[in-house]
Design a protein around this motif. Structure first.
Motif, PDB file in Angstrom:
ATOM      1  N   SER A  76      26.088 -52.524 -57.499  1.00 45.18           N
ATOM      2  CA  SER A  76      25.527 -53.818 -57.093  1.00 45.18           C
ATOM      3  C   SER A  76      26.639 -54.824 -56.792  1.00 45.18           C
ATOM      4  N   ALA A  79      28.339 -54.060 -53.465  1.00 45.35           N
ATOM      5  CA  ALA A  79      27.553 -54.533 -52.320  1.00 45.35           C
ATOM      6  C   ALA A  79      27.819 -56.004 -52.056  1.00 45.35           C
ATOM      7  N   GLU A  80      27.946 -56.790 -53.119  1.00 43.94           N
ATOM      8  CA  GLU A  80      28.249 -58.216 -52.963  1.00 43.94           C
ATOM      9  C   GLU A  80      29.612 -58.412 -52.300  1.00 43.94           C
ATOM     10  N   LYS A  83      29.552 -57.729 -48.475  1.00 44.95           N
ATOM     11  CA  LYS A  83      28.754 -58.611 -47.615  1.00 44.95           C
ATOM     12  C   LYS A  83      29.626 -59.480 -46.709  1.00 44.95           C
ATOM     13  N   LYS A 133      18.023 -53.592 -53.912  1.00 45.71           N
ATOM     14  CA  LYS A 133      18.511 -54.930 -53.544  1.00 45.71           C
ATOM     15  C   LYS A 133      19.911 -54.840 -52.934  1.00 45.71           C
ATOM     16  N   ALA A 134      20.766 -54.004 -53.517  1.00 49.08           N
ATOM     17  CA  ALA A 134      22.148 -53.882 -53.040  1.00 49.08           C
ATOM     18  C   ALA A 134      22.202 -53.326 -51.624  1.00 49.08           C
ATOM     19  N   GLY A 136      19.776 -53.105 -49.543  1.00 49.01           N
ATOM     20  CA  GLY A 136      18.976 -53.945 -48.656  1.00 49.01           C
ATOM     21  C   GLY A 136      19.774 -55.111 -48.091  1.00 49.01           C
ATOM     22  N   SER A 137      20.637 -55.699 -48.904  1.00 48.62           N
ATOM     23  CA  SER A 137      21.447 -56.829 -48.431  1.00 48.62           C
ATOM     24  C   SER A 137      22.406 -56.386 -47.329  1.00 48.62           C
ATOM     25  N   LEU A 138      22.962 -55.188 -47.471  1.00 44.47           N
ATOM     26  CA  LEU A 138      23.885 -54.672 -46.446  1.00 44.47           C
ATOM     27  C   LEU A 138      23.139 -54.244 -45.188  1.00 44.47           C
ATOM     28  N   ASP A 140      20.209 -55.461 -44.127  1.00 40.67           N
ATOM     29  CA  ASP A 140      19.727 -56.672 -43.451  1.00 40.67           C
ATOM     30  C   ASP A 140      20.828 -57.305 -42.610  1.00 40.67           C
ATOM     31  N   ARG A 141      22.034 -57.298 -43.133  1.00 40.61           N
ATOM     32  CA  ARG A 141      23.155 -57.899 -42.409  1.00 40.61           C
ATOM     33  C   ARG A 141      23.463 -57.111 -41.136  1.00 40.61           C
ATOM     34  N   PRO A 154      15.124 -50.395 -46.959  1.00 36.84           N
ATOM     35  CA  PRO A 154      16.086 -50.006 -47.998  1.00 36.84           C
ATOM     36  C   PRO A 154      15.604 -48.793 -48.791  1.00 36.84           C
TER      37      PRO A 154
END
Length: 216
Positions: A76, A79-80, A83, A133-134, A136-138, A140-141, A154
């Motif tokens: 997690s 992933a941050e 981003k 969530k992890a 998914g954030s990548l 989405d970007r 995701p």
């Protein structure tokens, strides 16, 4: 709360270090798997006595779950960090590559974790939520940048990823999965076919007009 009580409740710095050393050693030992993946091997690699290991993790299941949760948290956090990467597709690819190591560790303790991570368990819910969530954030970007198709979720991505990992059980399976992930991620890229076709038509149209003028 007085200083004595506060001190008693806080773990000593060396105890915290020992716990982290045990978890890191356990990750490496479980990743290798096989008959050598014992708690004694973990303690030896961490440079602590078996008694120290049991003080932090009274049962084998406690150690396995702690390693599992730590791996999920690290994925997690990774992933941050990704981003802000320049190429969002490459960021997603790197996260999935890192996930292969997570699965390798998980495979090394799959027998004990089988019940703990079954669907509906608290540990399963914890890991599924964090990993979804992890990734998914990548994802989405990459989609927002127009670099990746938008018709994959995701959850779909994680299912495909874990499917690739668990299809392979032979030694060296990680290399095969990494190659498959490259093909998979490249297949999700948005290919600028329409733009390329338009440019081609434009280039072929101009000489045709010139030829007509010369004929006249």
């Amino acid at each position: 709360m007085d200083d004595h009580t506060d001190h008693a409740r806080k773990p000593r710095a060396d105890a915290v270090r020992n716990r982290e050393r045990v978890l890191e050693a356990a990750k490496l030992v479980f990743n290798a798997g096989g008959p050598e993946a014992s708690l004694e091997a973990v303690a030896k690699r961490a440079g602590v006595g078996i008694g120290t290991l049991y003080r932090h993790f009274p049962t084998r299941e406690d150690l396995f779950e702690a390693v599992y949760r730590r791996e999920v948290e690290q994925l997690s956090e990774f992933a941050e960090q990704l981003k802000n990467a320049k190429d969002p597709v490459d960021a997603l690819r790197r996260w999935l590559w890192s996930g292969v190591e997570f699965v390798a560790t998980k495979k090394g303790m799959v027998a004990t974790l089988a019940l703990a991570v079954q669907s509906g368990s608290e540990l399963h819910a914890f890991s599924f939520e964090r990993l979804t969530k992890a990734v998914g954030s990548l994802l989405d970007r990459a989609v927002a940048a127009g670099a990746m198709r938008a018709d994959i979720s995701p959850e779909d991505l994680l299912r495909a990823f874990f499917g690739m990992c668990y299809m392979h059980d032979q030694p060296g399976w990680q290399s095969s999965v990494l190659r498959m992930l490259d093909v998979f991620v490249d297949g999700l890229r948005v290919q600028p076919v329409a733009k390329a076709k338009t440019r081609t038509n434009t280039r072929t149209a101009k000489p045709a007009k010139a030829a007509v003028k010369r004929k006249r």
